[in-house]
Write an enzyme that holds these catalytic residues in place. Structure first.
Site, PDB file in Angstrom:
ATOM      1  N   SER A 265       0.504  -0.985   0.134  1.00 17.66           N
ATOM      2  CA  SER A 265      -0.334  -0.117  -0.039  1.00 17.66           C
ATOM      3  C   SER A 265       0.815   1.474   0.004  1.00 17.66           C
ATOM      4  CB  SER A 265      -0.549   0.264   1.466  1.00 17.66           C
ATOM      5  OG  SER A 265      -2.253  -0.233   0.821  1.00 17.66           O
TER       6      SER A 265
ATOM      7  N   TYR B  37     -10.433   1.975   5.698  1.00 15.97           N
ATOM      8  CA  TYR B  37      -9.462   2.135   4.980  1.00 15.97           C
ATOM      9  C   TYR B  37      -9.909   0.866   3.799  1.00 15.97           C
ATOM     10  CZ  TYR B  37      -4.511   1.061   3.162  1.00 15.97           C
ATOM     11  OH  TYR B  37      -3.604   1.265   2.494  1.00 15.97           O
ATOM     12  N   SER B  38     -10.191   1.174   2.435  1.00 17.66           N
ATOM     13  CA  SER B  38     -10.590   0.621   1.427  1.00 17.66           C
ATOM     14  C   SER B  38      -9.379   0.906   0.447  1.00 17.66           C
ATOM     15  CB  SER B  38     -11.940   1.245   1.074  1.00 17.66           C
ATOM     16  OG  SER B  38     -12.389  -0.059   0.042  1.00 17.66           O
ATOM     17  N   ASN B  39      -8.903  -1.192  -0.099  1.00 18.84           N
ATOM     18  CA  ASN B  39      -8.342  -0.542  -1.286  1.00 18.84           C
ATOM     19  C   ASN B  39      -9.024  -0.317  -2.316  1.00 18.84           C
ATOM     20  OD1 ASN B  39      -5.802  -2.284  -0.277  1.00 18.84           O
ATOM     21  ND2 ASN B  39      -7.503  -3.228   0.513  1.00 18.84           N
TER      22      ASN B  39
ATOM     23  N   GLY C 256       2.580  -0.838   3.898  1.00 18.55           N
ATOM     24  CA  GLY C 256       2.197  -1.492   3.055  1.00 18.55           C
ATOM     25  C   GLY C 256       2.528  -3.247   3.624  1.00 18.55           C
TER      26      GLY C 256
ATOM     27  N   SER D  73       8.392 -15.206   6.846  1.00 22.84           N
ATOM     28  CA  SER D  73       8.801 -17.078   7.582  1.00 22.84           C
ATOM     29  C   SER D  73       7.866 -17.881   6.697  1.00 22.84           C
ATOM     30  CB  SER D  73       9.408 -16.803   8.284  1.00 22.84           C
ATOM     31  OG  SER D  73       8.171 -17.071   9.177  1.00 22.84           O
TER      32      SER D  73
END
Length: 346
Positions: A72, A169-171, A302, A328
């Site tokens: 992000s 929060y919205s992509n 991000g 990992s």
């Protein structure tokens, strides 16, 4: 010191204790990280540090000039382009999206460009509808998504709230913003990012990959565990993130970018003020974070499968931290990040 731990520095200066920084990175690599690399700039001095390894089963350390998926942090680049277009009079922040992209959003007459950039549109976050846990992500890992498909995942759901009345929060917001840039400029949004930000700043190791699944140049690998097996998830089709999170960069390039951005070298004063005006700590593609010691940093975080990124700076850019953490296969919480931020900024 953890496997591959090292620090490379210019001589002199001792405000930041590099042993404390290294200890924080070693803690990260000993918990949920496969590897970690950081770049710290303090005044005219800077240094890099790392811990963990670049690959499972190999002693090779994480390259301190390695490239990585920034997730992000892409949003900050894209918002910068939009605000440049605003400064040129080609986009109005408070105009409805439907003026530029008629018919794309059911509520496009009520959602403004500012709502998109600040996550106050109410649009459902399309990534919440995707199977992103490791076992379910594998079948769609190499799928090419169109921006229209991503938006449709969101608009199939009702708004989270009425535009301008809340924050979430919205992509989806930045997929729409990417389409807006393409409509205004007549070219792929990545071309605008390259022409307006990457080339002027000389960010040669930063790229907009499109549908290319690999990471060019030296890089550490990210992992997950699926069906009991270790899966290298370094390669994926980043169109699933598009303008909300597809870019690739380095700690050096991100440090130079946030330095130029906060110094006012990319935006006109009026648009700079708009970018740094926050709702719930979020400006227009940039976040303000108050640390426990009272210092406020500006930047963005991000995340994308395999990689987590941090870009943070004091408002005067005198102190900056850019970091990449690779996952990992055994996952789990990553400890040490708070100690790192405290040492660098406090």
């Amino acid at each position: 010191m953890g496997a591959g731990g090292t620090a490379v520095a210019a001589p002199g200066g001792d405000r930041i204790d590099r042993e404390v920084v290294q200890g924080a990175l070693d803690e990260m690599a000993a918990t949920g990280a496969q590897g970690v690399q950081v770049r710290v700039v303090d005044g005219r001095r800077g240094f890099t540090a790392r811990a963990g390894t670049a690959r499972v089963g190999s002693p090779r350390p994480v390259p301190t000039d390695g490239r990585f998926r920034v997730g992000s942090v892409t949003k900050t680049f894209v918002s910068t382009v939009v605000l440049q277009l605003v400064g040129e009079g080609r986009v109005e922040l408070d105009a409805p999206v439907s003026r530029y992209l008629p018919g794309l959003l059911p509520d496009g007459d009520r959602i403004t460009v500012r709502h998109l950039l600040q996550h106050t549109s109410g649009l459902y976050n399309y990534t919440d509808a995707l199977p992103l846990d490791p076992e379910d992500f594998e079948p769609i890992r190499y799928k090419t998504w169109t921006p229209a498909e991503l938006v449709a995942l969101s608009t199939a759901r009702p708004l989270d709230f009425q535009p301008g009345t809340g924050w979430n929060y919205s992509n989806t917001n930045y997929v729409v913003v990417g389409l807006l840039v393409e409509k205004i400029t007549g070219k792929p949004y990545g071309h605008a990012v390259e022409q307006r930000v990457l080339r002027p700043l000389g960010l040669r190791d930063t790229s907009v990959p499109g549908t290319r699944v690999g990471i060019p140049g030296p890089h550490a690998h990210g992992y997950a565990r699926a069906h009991g097996e270790v899966v290298d998830i370094t390669e994926l089709n980043p169109s699933v993130a598009w303008a909300a999170g597809e870019m690739i960069s380095t700690t050096e390039d991100l440090s130079r970018f946030v330095d130029a951005l906060l110094d006012g070298r990319l935006l006109r004063p009026a648009q700079q003020r708009e970018m740094l005006t926050t709702v719930q700590g979020y400006g227009l593609g940039i976040e303000a974070t108050e640390l426990p010691c009272g210092v406020t940093t500006w930047g963005h975080g991000g995340g994308i499968p395999g990689y987590s990124t941090l870009m943070a700076s004091t408002p005067d850019t005198a102190t900056r931290l850019t970091a990449s953490v690779t996952s990992s296969p055994d996952g789990g919480p990553v400890n040490g990040a708070e100690e790192l931020l405290t040492e660098v900024f406090c």
